[in-house]
Structure formats: C-alpha cells, structure tokens
Motif scaffolding. Structure first.
Motif, PDB file in Angstrom:
ATOM      1  N   ASN A  53      -3.484  -0.845  -4.661  1.00 40.77           N
ATOM      2  CA  ASN A  53      -3.868  -1.111  -6.050  1.00 40.77           C
ATOM      3  C   ASN A  53      -3.441  -2.484  -6.562  1.00 40.77           C
ATOM      4  O   ASN A  53      -3.632  -2.802  -7.736  1.00 40.77           O
ATOM      5  CB  ASN A  53      -3.304  -0.033  -6.972  1.00 40.77           C
ATOM      6  N   ARG A  56      -9.223   2.919  -1.296  1.00 43.68           N
ATOM      7  CA  ARG A  56      -8.711   4.232  -0.899  1.00 43.68           C
ATOM      8  C   ARG A  56      -9.258   4.592   0.475  1.00 43.68           C
ATOM      9  O   ARG A  56     -10.460   4.428   0.747  1.00 43.68           O
ATOM     10  CB  ARG A  56      -9.120   5.297  -1.920  1.00 43.68           C
ATOM     11  N   SER A 100       0.842  -1.187   0.000  1.00 42.80           N
ATOM     12  CA  SER A 100       0.000   0.000   0.000  1.00 42.80           C
ATOM     13  C   SER A 100       0.880   1.241   0.000  1.00 42.80           C
ATOM     14  O   SER A 100       2.101   1.163   0.190  1.00 42.80           O
ATOM     15  CB  SER A 100      -0.928   0.001   1.225  1.00 42.80           C
ATOM     16  N   THR A 147      -3.713  10.135   2.811  1.00 36.90           N
ATOM     17  CA  THR A 147      -4.433   9.183   1.966  1.00 36.90           C
ATOM     18  C   THR A 147      -3.648   7.882   1.890  1.00 36.90           C
ATOM     19  O   THR A 147      -2.448   7.894   1.567  1.00 36.90           O
ATOM     20  CB  THR A 147      -4.646   9.735   0.547  1.00 36.90           C
ATOM     21  N   GLU A 160      -6.583   2.859  -8.510  1.00 35.90           N
ATOM     22  CA  GLU A 160      -6.752   2.553  -7.093  1.00 35.90           C
ATOM     23  C   GLU A 160      -7.884   1.542  -6.899  1.00 35.90           C
ATOM     24  O   GLU A 160      -8.981   1.721  -7.413  1.00 35.90           O
ATOM     25  CB  GLU A 160      -7.067   3.825  -6.307  1.00 35.90           C
ATOM     26  N   ASP A 174      -9.221   7.846   3.135  1.00 38.41           N
ATOM     27  CA  ASP A 174      -8.911   9.249   3.407  1.00 38.41           C
ATOM     28  C   ASP A 174      -9.000   9.484   4.911  1.00 38.41           C
ATOM     29  O   ASP A 174     -10.032   9.219   5.538  1.00 38.41           O
ATOM     30  CB  ASP A 174      -9.889  10.166   2.671  1.00 38.41           C
ATOM     31  N   THR A 178     -14.024   2.113  -2.396  1.00 36.81           N
ATOM     32  CA  THR A 178     -13.436   1.299  -3.471  1.00 36.81           C
ATOM     33  C   THR A 178     -13.930   1.801  -4.812  1.00 36.81           C
ATOM     34  O   THR A 178     -15.026   2.356  -4.920  1.00 36.81           O
ATOM     35  CB  THR A 178     -13.824  -0.184  -3.335  1.00 36.81           C
ATOM     36  N   THR A 186     -13.289   5.036   3.998  1.00 36.77           N
ATOM     37  CA  THR A 186     -12.705   4.076   3.051  1.00 36.77           C
ATOM     38  C   THR A 186     -13.690   3.794   1.930  1.00 36.77           C
ATOM     39  O   THR A 186     -14.873   3.533   2.173  1.00 36.77           O
ATOM     40  CB  THR A 186     -12.334   2.763   3.759  1.00 36.77           C
ATOM     41  N   THR A 210      -3.672   4.143  -0.028  1.00 36.20           N
ATOM     42  CA  THR A 210      -4.264   3.472  -1.183  1.00 36.20           C
ATOM     43  C   THR A 210      -3.619   2.108  -1.382  1.00 36.20           C
ATOM     44  O   THR A 210      -2.449   1.879  -1.024  1.00 36.20           O
ATOM     45  CB  THR A 210      -4.086   4.303  -2.464  1.00 36.20           C
TER      46      THR A 210
END
Length: 301
Positions: A276, A256, A87, A272, A253, A258, A218, A216, A274
């Motif tokens: 992937n 995620r 991440s 942030t 992503e 924030d 997606t 959170t 993330t």
C-alpha cells in the motif's frame, strides 16, 4: 601782443609746475597685496564614486528605517531522492513464501505557494511506484515475482515553519510537513504464477504434491498519508535549496496478491500479500521563486 602772449605762456608754465607739485605718490601707503591660496578639488559631479557613496548612504539610511518583508511567494520546484515501501504477508506456508521491501529512486515536480514565510501549500506530480515482491523458496535458486503499480501520484502537502529560524525574513529554516497523495494505480503486470512441486523423503521417494496458484489485482485508486520534516535555505533572491525526510502510511491496498496453497489436492489456509505504499523517503529539492509580493515595514512604528 608779444607781451600778452608771453604773459600767458608764463602763467601756463607756472600752473603746470604747481600741478606737478601737488601730485602725491601713494604707492608707499598702498596695503600689501593679498595672497590667495588656491586649492583645487575634484568636481563631485565628475566623480562616479561620489554618486555611489551618496547612494549607499541613502540606502543605508533607508534600510535602517524601513525593511522589505515577504508576504507571499510562488515557486516551482524539483525534488529527488529514494523511497522504500514494504509489503505485508498473512501466511508464509512454513517459510515457502516471503516478501521483500524495495528501495527505489523517486522524483517530483511541484508548484508551491508560501504565505508570510510561515505556511506553504504545494502540489504537483510525483513518480514513486509501489512495489510487491514475492519470493518462492526453491532450494538454492528461489523464484521471484515483482509487481508494480502505475508509478505516479498527486500529492497535496502543507508545511509550517518551526524553530528559531521562524523569525527569518525568508524561507530559511526547518518546516514540519503533512500531506496526502491520490494514487491512480492503473494496471500491473498480471504475471500470475501457477507452480507445482513435490516433497521427498531422505531416500528420494516422493511423498506429497504441492501446488501454488496466484492471482494479482490492483485497486483503481488508493492513497498515502505522510508526515515529515524539511530544511530549506535561500541561496539567492530566487533560488532555494532543501532537504527532506518523510514517513508514509498507505491508505487502502494498492496491489493485492491472493495465493492458494494445496497439498495433495487439499487446500491449505490461503495467503494474501499486499502493498500500500507504507515506507520512508528522503532526498533533496531545488526551487525557483518566480513570483514575490512584499510589504514595507517601518522600524520606527
């Protein structure tokens, strides 16, 4: 009449005597008997080994002149192994927040097509979740929040055989692989956290009020690109065993988070986190070849 009968009797006896005198005994001059040597051998029609030897000779002669070469194969495969995905974090708030990578088991069910033992295309279903792990420092007992997407992907992979084994008559050898996944991320466990804490001086006097608020989300669809190397060996005419090692790069992503950090009600720069799907993977594969097309190649041509 008596004289005539007597005459005929004497003449008959004389003729009989003459006939006996001219009989020649040829037994002395007969050639010796021919002695024939009798040798008995097995009847080849009753000897099963004779047919086997004949078949082997014919097959050997045929193989010296001709060779069956695979042109197309179709297979179904199952592979399994381990996959790591990391991440990214934009701001740790002086070590208050951290993220951790994950190493989890993964597996796939695939359908493949191979052309002339040189090119392969495969696709199927892959179970390889993408993870986002967030840790909040809390003295000796940190708080951990784990997020995960739907956990599956649809890969499309192309392979090219390389190296000296590329001249082999089957799929044995090294393969260079490249591909991409389509990942429907679905929804994650939206366990948003809201934390409040305090900072103290040495005399345990409270000085600051700290607050963390997390959200959170997606994306509905993301992707992964991959590059790797496989090794395959043909165990029989229908079974193939392989091993692989691959590198993955996330495309967009998947998850995620924030995080808003405030000190005494004053917002600090936002952070942030993330995930992937970027990471590494390795494992083994077993394939069953259910269809094959071959051509006959003449060595004399």
């Amino acid at each position: 009449m008596k004289h005539i009968s007597l005459l005929f009797l004497l003449v008959g006896l004389s003729i009989s005597a003459m006939a006996q005198e001219i009989v020649i005994d040829t037994s002395y001059y007969a050639p010796p008997p021919v002695v024939r040597k009798r040798v008995l051998t097995d009847d080849p029609d009753q000897n099963p080994n004779h047919h086997r030897l004949s078949t082997r000779r014919e097959k050997s002669t045929y193989e010296q002149a001709y060779q069956l070469k695979e042109t197309q194969t179709w297979y179904v495969g199952l592979d399994g192994g381990f996959r790591t995905d990391g991440s990214m974090l934009s701001n740790s708030f002086d070590g208050l927040i951290s993220i951790n990578s994950s190493t989890k088991a993964s597996w796939s069910v695939l359908l493949g097509y191979t052309y002339r033992n040189a090119w392969t295309v495969e696709t199927g279903y892959t179970s390889a979740p993408i993870h986002l792990n967030i840790t909040i420092a809390n003295g000796a007992r940190p708080l951990t929040y784990n997020y995960q997407n739907s956990g599956y992907g649809i890969p499309l992979r192309i392979k090219r055989r390389i190296g000296l084994a590329s001249r082999a008559t089957n799929g044995t050898g090294f393969w260079l692989t490249a591909g991409a996944w389509l990942i429907p991320n679905g929804s994650v466990n939206l366990d948003d956290f809201r934390l409040i804490g305090y900072s103290y001086r040495n005399n345990r006097t409270r000085t600051d009020t700290l607050r963390l608020d997390n959200t959170t989300t997606t994306k509905s669809i993301s992707g992964v690109a991959e590059l790797g190397i496989d090794y395959s060996v043909r165990l029989s005419s229908s079974i193939e065993f392989g091993a692989y090692f691959r590198k993955y790069w996330g495309l967009g992503e998947a998850i995620r988070s924030d995080i808003v950090y405030t000190v005494n009600g004053i917002a600090q720069p936002q952070s942030t986190a993330t995930a992937n799907g970027t990471g590494w993977g390795f494992g083994i594969a077993l394939r069953y070849i259910y269809g094959r097309q071959q051509e006959v190649k003449n060595h004399n041509q």
